[in-house]
Design a protein around this motif. Structure first.
Motif, PDB file in Angstrom:
ATOM      1  N   MET A  37      83.272 111.638  22.652  1.00 54.64           N
ATOM      2  CA  MET A  37      83.384 110.356  22.852  1.00 54.64           C
ATOM      3  C   MET A  37      84.453 109.837  22.287  1.00 54.64           C
ATOM      4  O   MET A  37      84.170 109.247  21.066  1.00 54.64           O
ATOM      5  N   GLN A  39      62.137 112.279  23.097  1.00 54.32           N
ATOM      6  CA  GLN A  39      62.671 110.881  23.568  1.00 54.32           C
ATOM      7  C   GLN A  39      63.952 110.898  24.391  1.00 54.32           C
ATOM      8  O   GLN A  39      64.542 112.159  24.436  1.00 54.32           O
ATOM      9  N   SER A  42      67.214 112.985  23.591  1.00 56.45           N
ATOM     10  CA  SER A  42      66.914 114.096  22.411  1.00 56.45           C
ATOM     11  C   SER A  42      67.480 115.304  22.847  1.00 56.45           C
ATOM     12  O   SER A  42      67.580 116.310  22.110  1.00 56.45           O
ATOM     13  N   GLY A  43      68.139 115.573  24.205  1.00 60.45           N
ATOM     14  CA  GLY A  43      68.645 116.575  24.402  1.00 60.45           C
ATOM     15  C   GLY A  43      68.010 117.584  25.591  1.00 60.45           C
ATOM     16  O   GLY A  43      68.245 118.627  25.635  1.00 60.45           O
ATOM     17  N   LYS A  44      66.821 116.936  26.116  1.00 59.62           N
ATOM     18  CA  LYS A  44      66.084 117.728  27.364  1.00 59.62           C
ATOM     19  C   LYS A  44      66.934 118.171  28.240  1.00 59.62           C
ATOM     20  O   LYS A  44      66.952 119.466  28.640  1.00 59.62           O
ATOM     21  N   SER A  45      67.753 117.170  29.037  1.00 61.51           N
ATOM     22  CA  SER A  45      68.467 117.461  30.128  1.00 61.51           C
ATOM     23  C   SER A  45      69.610 118.567  29.781  1.00 61.51           C
ATOM     24  O   SER A  45      69.833 119.546  30.337  1.00 61.51           O
ATOM     25  N   THR A  46      70.187 118.334  28.648  1.00 65.52           N
ATOM     26  CA  THR A  46      71.089 119.348  28.207  1.00 65.52           C
ATOM     27  C   THR A  46      70.424 120.797  28.295  1.00 65.52           C
ATOM     28  O   THR A  46      71.167 121.801  28.621  1.00 65.52           O
TER      29      THR A  46
HETATM   30  N1  LIG Z   1      78.303 114.353  30.055  1.00 69.24           N
HETATM   31  C1  LIG Z   1      77.754 113.630  28.893  1.00 69.24           C
HETATM   32  N2  LIG Z   1      78.690 112.880  28.221  1.00 69.24           N
HETATM   33  C2  LIG Z   1      78.681 112.759  26.872  1.00 69.24           C
HETATM   34  N3  LIG Z   1      77.450 112.462  26.344  1.00 69.24           N
HETATM   35  C3  LIG Z   1      76.388 113.105  26.824  1.00 69.24           C
HETATM   36  C4  LIG Z   1      76.658 113.582  28.060  1.00 69.24           C
HETATM   37  N4  LIG Z   1      75.476 114.232  28.604  1.00 69.24           N
HETATM   38  C5  LIG Z   1      74.460 113.996  27.647  1.00 69.24           C
HETATM   39  N5  LIG Z   1      75.093 113.192  26.884  1.00 69.24           N
HETATM   40  C6  LIG Z   1      74.647 112.787  25.472  1.00 69.24           C
HETATM   41  O1  LIG Z   1      73.830 113.907  24.765  1.00 69.24           O
HETATM   42  C7  LIG Z   1      72.575 113.409  24.402  1.00 69.24           C
HETATM   43  C8  LIG Z   1      71.206 114.292  25.063  1.00 69.24           C
HETATM   44  O2  LIG Z   1      71.405 113.674  26.397  1.00 69.24           O
HETATM   45  P1  LIG Z   1      70.303 114.329  27.463  1.00 69.24           P
HETATM   46  O3  LIG Z   1      70.569 113.922  28.484  1.00 69.24           O
HETATM   47  O4  LIG Z   1      70.173 116.039  27.107  1.00 69.24           O
HETATM   48  O5  LIG Z   1      68.945 113.635  26.943  1.00 69.24           O
HETATM   49  P2  LIG Z   1      67.473 113.627  27.503  1.00 69.24           P
HETATM   50  O6  LIG Z   1      66.628 114.107  26.747  1.00 69.24           O
HETATM   51  O7  LIG Z   1      67.513 114.452  28.928  1.00 69.24           O
HETATM   52  O8  LIG Z   1      67.314 112.012  27.994  1.00 69.24           O
HETATM   53  P3  LIG Z   1      66.361 111.303  29.122  1.00 69.24           P
HETATM   54  O9  LIG Z   1      64.971 111.381  28.488  1.00 69.24           O
HETATM   55  O10 LIG Z   1      66.908 109.940  28.791  1.00 69.24           O
HETATM   56  O11 LIG Z   1      66.657 112.038  30.204  1.00 69.24           O
HETATM   57  C9  LIG Z   1      72.650 112.001  24.659  1.00 69.24           C
HETATM   58  O12 LIG Z   1      72.893 111.267  23.454  1.00 69.24           O
HETATM   59  C10 LIG Z   1      73.571 111.626  25.679  1.00 69.24           C
HETATM   60  O13 LIG Z   1      74.048 110.351  25.581  1.00 69.24           O
END
Ligand SMILES: Nc1ncnc2c1ncn2[C@@H]1O[C@H](COP(=O)(O)OP(=O)(O)OP(=O)(O)O)[C@@H](O)[C@H]1O
Ligand SMILES: [Mg+2]
Length: 245
Positions: free
Chosen positions: A16, A42, A45-49
């Motif tokens: 970014m 939370q 935290s990276g769950k969706s990733t």
């Molecule tokens: N396409 C993207 N571009 C830039 N940053 C991203 C992208 N996708 C995720 N992030 C960043 O990566 C980090 C992990 O995101 P992720 O979506 O995995 O979190 P999460 O645990 O699923 O959150 P939530 O509970 O809100 O769904 C966050 O800081 C998010 O902002």
């Protein structure tokens, strides 16, 4: 025997501007066949990733993801789609049902993509809907059902192809607590029947319904073990402490 799911030092970064975001930061874990694992953490935290990588919707920036021993990282889009169809059953928070199709047709969709002949997939879809208690509503449309029933259709759709892994992303997020519990009970029954279930949630009280918890903080695994150990659950408000960027 190799693990069904194996993350070896998986990293996923996003650029970014001048900042590099470490959405997954050297994540390593294995999931064996037949386990019921919750990935919890939370927001951010990276769950969706991790879910997107497990589900072959995305690939790591570095490190290795092995699904049933196959390295997913080097696969083309078509290969990813093929392995996804064969190996994974998805359950999403918003059900993702197609409103114009009947329940039977909705459950048939992934079987069609998997190339199953029409007669077979009808039969499979019918059995899957019967398993989730909707055998009397095959010709209904999704919007004629309650939220909990729609989620059961999506469970049937996930199950119908007999996937190696059932991947559920916040499956109770759109449901009231009673209906949410029913959906969790159904996931526990699938696990008891020998299925491998990976559940993604931000909610500790849901995560503890699994057998094992993998907790993420800032893209890193901070706990991996028994869901019922005292250290598996962190006090709300303390999670992420010291993680300020
Ligand atoms: N396409 C993207 N571009 C830039 N940053 C991203 C992208 N996708 C995720 N992030 C960043 O990566 C980090 C992990 O995101 P992720 O979506 O995995 O979190 P999460 O645990 O699923 O959150 P939530 O509970 O809100 O769904 C966050 O800081 C998010 O902002
Ligand atoms: Mg998310």
């Amino acid at each position: 025997m190799s693990a069904l799911i194996e993350f070896r030092d998986v990293c996923k970064t996003y650029q970014m501007g001048d900042t590099t975001i470490h959405a997954a930061d050297h994540v390593s874990f294995q999931v064996q066949k037949g386990e019921f694992v919750a990935i919890v953490g939370q927001s951010g935290s990276g769950k969706s990733t991790c879910m997107n990588i497990i589900g072959c919707l995305d690939v790591p920036t570095s490190g290795t993801y092995l699904l049933d021993g196959q390295d997913v990282g080097g696969m083309s889009r078509n290969e990813l789609a093929a392995i996804r169809n064969k190996m994974l059953g998805f359950i999403f928070q918003q059900y993702n049902l197609l409103p114009k199709l009947t329940l039977l047709e909705n459950v048939e969709v992934p079987l069609m993509y998997a190339g199953m002949p029409k007669g077979d997939r009808r039969e499979r879809a019918k059995i899957a809907l019967e398993m989730v208690g909707l055998g009397d509503k095959l010709k209904h449309k999704p919007l004629q059902l309650s939220g909990g029933q729609q989620q059961r259709v999506s469970i049937a759709r996930a199950l119908a192809g007999d996937p190696a892994v059932i991947l559920a992303d916040e499956p109770t997020g759109a449901l009231d607590s009673h209906t949410g519990r029913e959906v969790l009970t159904m996931l526990q029954q699938l696990h008891a029947a020998g299925n491998t279930v990976v559940l993604i949630t931000h909610d500790n009280s849901i995560a503890v319904q699994a057998q094992r918890i993998i907790r993420l903080e800032d893209g890193r695994v901070v706990y991996d073990g028994d869901a019922h150990a005292p250290e598996a659950v962190v006090t709300p408000g303390l999670a992420g402490k010291g993680a300020a960027q």
